[in-house]
Write an enzyme that holds these catalytic residues in place. Structure first.
Site, PDB file in Angstrom:
ATOM      1  N   GLU A   1     -11.362  -3.524  -3.301  1.00 36.73           N
ATOM      2  CA  GLU A   1     -10.404  -2.491  -3.717  1.00 36.73           C
ATOM      3  C   GLU A   1     -10.171  -2.616  -5.219  1.00 36.73           C
ATOM      4  OE1 GLU A   1      -6.976  -3.108  -0.831  1.00 36.73           O
ATOM      5  OE2 GLU A   1      -8.521  -4.425  -0.074  1.00 36.73           O
TER       6      GLU A   1
ATOM      7  N   HIS B   1      -9.576   2.176   0.439  1.00 35.03           N
ATOM      8  CA  HIS B   1      -9.564   0.992   1.299  1.00 35.03           C
ATOM      9  C   HIS B   1     -10.729   0.993   2.296  1.00 35.03           C
ATOM     10  CE1 HIS B   1      -7.945  -2.476   3.287  1.00 35.03           C
ATOM     11  NE2 HIS B   1      -6.817  -2.438   2.607  1.00 35.03           N
TER      12      HIS B   1
ATOM     13  N   HIS C   1       0.794  -1.233   0.000  1.00 37.52           N
ATOM     14  CA  HIS C   1       0.000   0.000   0.000  1.00 37.52           C
ATOM     15  C   HIS C   1       0.834   1.295   0.000  1.00 37.52           C
ATOM     16  CE1 HIS C   1      -3.477  -2.414   0.067  1.00 37.52           C
ATOM     17  NE2 HIS C   1      -3.667  -2.547   1.366  1.00 37.52           N
TER      18      HIS C   1
HETATM   19  C1  GLA Z   1      -5.180  -5.366   1.670  1.00 38.77           C
HETATM   20  C2  GLA Z   1      -4.263  -6.521   1.681  1.00 38.77           C
HETATM   21  C3  GLA Z   1      -4.479  -7.330   2.904  1.00 38.77           C
HETATM   22  C4  GLA Z   1      -4.341  -6.512   4.142  1.00 38.77           C
HETATM   23  C5  GLA Z   1      -5.254  -5.313   4.041  1.00 38.77           C
HETATM   24  C6  GLA Z   1      -5.076  -4.387   5.189  1.00 38.77           C
HETATM   25  O1  GLA Z   1      -6.455  -5.725   1.385  1.00 38.77           O
HETATM   26  O2  GLA Z   1      -4.378  -7.321   0.532  1.00 38.77           O
HETATM   27  O3  GLA Z   1      -3.574  -8.409   2.946  1.00 38.77           O
HETATM   28  O4  GLA Z   1      -3.008  -6.083   4.272  1.00 38.77           O
HETATM   29  O5  GLA Z   1      -5.046  -4.630   2.865  1.00 38.77           O
HETATM   30  O6  GLA Z   1      -5.053  -5.014   6.419  1.00 38.77           O
END
Ligand code: GLA
Length: 377
Positions: A339, A202, A131
């Site tokens: 997402e 997110h 991220h």
């Molecule tokens: C995304 C990732 C997950 C996790 C979330 C946040 O969706 O793919 O593995 O890290 O973010 O917790």
């Protein structure tokens, strides 16, 4: 002739207002708190004529609350979050409602090569970068601008080399709430050096209402025939695997919990669903349906459309009971994320759709979250 052209002009103006779709949305601003350095952070409320309301802060560009009706008109806040700014600042890696960048999801071994030059990123997820790094866009103070049509525009300039990514990247994200009960997010970016970009939001949803138990009874449909299987570190192997005959087949509405505990290697790696689906779409770049989620008891429905080629469906496997809004706790699997994105680790997979942005080009993507209801079945 003259009369016709005057009518023509008038029709064009009316259409523009209709195309914006949110002319009646009310936008208000309030203080949300101060950053440790004293910077004042704002919170904006976008309210449409049905009383649907999104509250968004310029800290991390996060959607803080989203109130939508159930089948009887009863409103509930359907996204996880915190009541106060200090809680957002103290818990950045929950990513609650936040804007994610420069690169949504993982980049393997926190490195990639662009034009023969190696770029090294922060390792914030085992050996990988997740991220956009420790100080990804979810931790940044965005510059807010209330637009006359009721939209909220947030801008941020990410400096050359920030979190290891090349190029000064100017990003603008516009949140709109329409009278069709849609939260629309338009992302735009330009760069002054070749770089990679993959922006998303997110938000964690629970259509029963945030803090109302698990999401295993929600019914999901994904417009995808294939997904990108991962290794143990949740990095795509490069394969685009058919969902047929697997727990990843959501081509028909299926309960999230129906197969989540199956003895399946991919589910084990993700500790549930935490994977990217390859959206089945005609053409690239146009807004197309990606997902539909129904919650049987409330009747609330969320439909996601996007211009993106992929969608990460994550079942909150890492939520651990953290305390959120109104003192409620968010246990494991009490929310899901959808997402919209380019595929994880694309910079290391030349066969995946490219995430490279060059000077003179404009990155532009759109995702729409539309809320409605279904009758009891
Ligand atoms: C995304 C990732 C997950 C996790 C979330 C946040 O969706 O793919 O593995 O890290 O973010 O917790």
């Amino acid at each position: 002739m003259q009369l016709i052209s005057r009518w023509g002009k008038c029709a064009a103006i009316v259409m523009l207002a209709a195309a914006a779709g949110n002319a009646a949305t009310k936008l208000t601003e309030a203080d949300f708190g101060r950053m440790p350095d004293g910077a004042v952070i704002k919170i904006y409320s976008l309210t449409n004529t049905h009383g649907v309301q999104a509250r968004i802060t310029n800290y991390g560009g996060a959607v803080v609350s989203l109130n939508v009706p159930d089948r009887n008109g009863k409103m509930a806040d359907v996204v996880l979050g915190f009541d106060t700014l200090p809680e957002y600042v103290a818990n950045p890696t929950q990513y609650f409602g936040a804007l994610i960048g420069r690169y949504g999801n993982r980049i393997a071994n926190a490195r990639f090569t662009l034009n023969g030059v190696a770029c090294t990123l922060p390792k914030n997820n085992g050996a990988n970068s997740l991220h956009g790094g420790d100080k990804g866009f979810f931790t940044r103070v965005w510059t807010p601008r209330a637009l006359p049509n009721g939209d909220l525009e947030l801008s941020y300039v990410s400096k050359d080399g920030e979190e290891g990514y090349p190029g000064n990247l100017s990003v603008t994200v516009t949140y709109s709430l329409t009278d069709a009960d849609e939260l629309r997010i338009d992302y735009s970016a330009t760069t002054d050096k070749d770089t990679v970009v993959n922006l998303t939001n997110h938000s964690y949803f629970n259509l029963k209402g945030a803090g109302s138990g698990d999401i295993l009874g929600h019914l999901l449909m994904l417009k995808a025939d294939r997904f990108t299987p991962v290794n143990q570190g949740l990095i795509p192997t490069g394969e685009l695997r058919s969902v047929a005959g697997t727990p990843f087949d959501f081509r028909k509405l299926t309960a999230i919990g129906a197969r989540i505990e199956q003895n399946d290697e991919q589910l084990k790696f993700g500790q549930g669903y935490d994977h990217n689906w390859v959206l089945s779409r005609t053409g690239t770049g146009s807004l197309a349906p990606a997902a539909r989620m129904e919650e049987p008891s409330s009747g609330r429905v969320l439909e996601v459309s996007t211009t993106e080629p992929g969608i990460q469906f994550y079942t909150g496997n890492f939520l651990d009971g953290i305390k959120g809004k109104g003192g409620q706790t968010y246990p494991r699997r009490s929310a899901f994320c959808l997402e919209t994105q380019h595929f994880p680790d694309s910079p290391n997979h030349p066969a995946f759709p490219s995430t490279v942005l060059k000077p003179g080009q404009r990155y532009r993507t759109t995702t729409v979250y539309r809320f409605s209801t279904v009758a009891a079945k």
